[in-house]
Enzyme design. Structure first.
Site, short mmCIF file in Angstrom:
data_model
loop_
_atom_site.label_atom_id
_atom_site.label_comp_id
_atom_site.label_asym_id
_atom_site.label_seq_id
_atom_site.Cartn_x
_atom_site.Cartn_y
_atom_site.Cartn_z
N THR A 79 0.81 -1.22 0.00
CA THR A 79 0.00 0.00 0.00
C THR A 79 0.84 1.28 0.00
O THR A 79 0.30 2.37 -0.13
CB THR A 79 -0.94 0.02 1.23
OG1 THR A 79 -0.16 -0.16 2.41
CG2 THR A 79 -1.97 -1.10 1.13
N ARG A 109 -2.10 8.90 6.44
CA ARG A 109 -0.74 8.83 5.93
C ARG A 109 -0.63 7.89 4.73
O ARG A 109 0.16 8.12 3.81
CB ARG A 109 0.23 8.39 7.03
CG ARG A 109 0.44 9.43 8.12
CD ARG A 109 1.69 9.15 8.94
NE ARG A 109 1.61 7.90 9.67
CZ ARG A 109 1.06 7.78 10.88
NH1 ARG A 109 0.53 8.85 11.47
NH2 ARG A 109 1.05 6.62 11.48
N ASP A 174 -11.87 -5.73 22.95
CA ASP A 174 -11.78 -5.94 21.50
C ASP A 174 -13.11 -6.43 20.93
O ASP A 174 -13.58 -5.93 19.90
CB ASP A 174 -10.70 -6.98 21.19
CG ASP A 174 -9.31 -6.38 21.13
OD1 ASP A 174 -9.19 -5.20 20.78
OD2 ASP A 174 -8.35 -7.10 21.44
#
Length: 389
Positions: A79, A109, A174
């Site tokens: 990526t 980013r 989670d």
């Protein structure tokens, strides 16, 4: 609904998530029909592929990874490269949802933040799961289940102040945040059905743990009183002669009297008639119960307690729970014939729809197993669009 038509058929999800919070969310989407394309790093993949030693192919398809990634397809993409970014942008044009659980700012980013992707596809829904939220003093702090337990106040509460504070051994934060992520994505899909445009969905481990304490928070904000359900005076875990059981002495007009009757001891209710008096004398009450329970077996006491319609249960191991007939009746296990693990049972979905049974469409994928397949589909789609133009 027609049998075998799953509710999320036709929904495509680009899944950048790894480890637990995100993968448990995208697995639920996949179980109910979404085409979940798991985007992984070449040569490494999801961090949970490498929990158990060297990253050989067998280790990278371990039981932990497999438990969270059925019904997904895996592609490997660099990526950070221009070619990789273009592949993602092309996939975004054909997708409905993009999911990540990186630290705040990582997707920006990479060039895959919501503001960028909605310019490519205004219908895209971007769901991000973080440790503490995307803004604020902890936004860039690494998030993790145990840290969220500590930061949110969950870890501080104990059944008894003499017990050391400890880590809750199951990934409570989670899983909870993952299920909140599913709720957010489903709500955004419904909203898009009306508006025609996507939106950003944000969840965090921290927020999910604060939300789980909604009753405790209300009691604290109104009265400055710590509400601790585990510390109630007539509730506890007690050893028996062959194991342990739990009793919840609540939701009855006179639970203390009934507990005493079940234990065949003196009725202590006249001495401690109110919750305040029971709280004040909790050490004595709990020790009295403890001595009685130690004199006989778990099953003996469960029968006695249930005769008084008291809430009780044996304390069991996970293996015992998995082997229970109720687990089978509830269809909570699903068999997967895995290329490295062989045939084994995994935990299925806890959400049961009468006309959308969870099945295995894709076994947990090998790293990059579907890269060529997905890229071929993307190329074919481009060719169709170009021909139409």
């Amino acid at each position: 609904m027609t049998q075998n038509v799953l509710p999320l058929d036709g929904v495509r999800v680009l899944d950048f998530t790894q480890v637990m919070m995100g993968p448990c969310a995208t697995q639920m989407l996949a179980d109910f029909g979404a085409d979940v394309i798991k985007v992984e790093r070449p040569g490494a993949g999801d961090l949970s592929r490498n929990f158990f030693g060297e990253p050989d192919e067998a280790a990278m398809n371990n039981a932990v990874f497999a438990s969270l990634n059925r019904n997904k397809r895996s592609i490997t993409v660099d990526t950070k490269s221009d070619e990789g970014k273009q592949i993602i942008y092309d996939l975004v044009r054909k997708s409905d949802v993009v999911v990540d659980n990186f630290r705040a700012g990582v997707m920006k980013r990479l060039g895959f933040d919501y503001d960028t992707l909605k310019e490519i596809n205004p219908r895209i829904i971007c769901a991000s799961g973080t440790g503490y939220g995307e803004e604020g003093p902890y936004a860039h702090k690494g998030g993790q289940d145990v840290l969220a337990q500590a930061m949110s106040g969950v870890m501080e509460k104990r059944q008894d102040p003499s017990i050391p504070q400890s880590i809750y051994p199951t990934t409570l934060c989670d899983y909870t945040a993952g299920m909140h992520m599913v709720q957010g994505i489903m709500a955004a899909l419904l909203a898009r059905h009306q508006s025609g445009v996507g939106q950003k969905v944000s969840v965090s481990l921290y927020d999910s743990m604060i939300a789980m304490q909604m009753q405790e928070a209300a009691q604290w904000n109104k009265h400055g009183d710590v509400l601790n359900w585990a510390a109630m005076p007539l509730t506890g875990v007690f050893d028996t002669s062959d194991g342990a059981l739990v009793v919840v002495g609540a939701f009855k007009s006179n639970p203390l009297r009934d507990i005493c009757k079940a234990l065949d001891i003196e009725d202590l209710e006249p001495q401690y008639p109110t919750l305040a008096s029971q709280r004040k004398n909790k050490p004595f009450l709990q020790e009295t119960f403890r001595k009685a329970f130690a004199t006989n077996t778990t099953q003996y006491w469960l029968d006695r307690l249930e005769e008084q319609d008291l809430l009780c249960a044996p304390v069991r191991s996970l293996g015992e729970a998995l082997a229970d007939p109720q687990t089978t009746i509830n269809e909570m296990l699903i068999e997967i014939d895995h290329p490295f693990l062989g045939k084994m049972d995994f935990v299925s979905s806890p959400v049961h729809l009468s006309d959308a049974k969870v099945t295995i469409r894709h076994v947990p994928p090998r790293l990059g197993e579907h890269t060529e397949e997905v890229l071929a589909e993307l190329k074919a789609s481009k060719s169709v669009n170009e021909a139409a133009e």
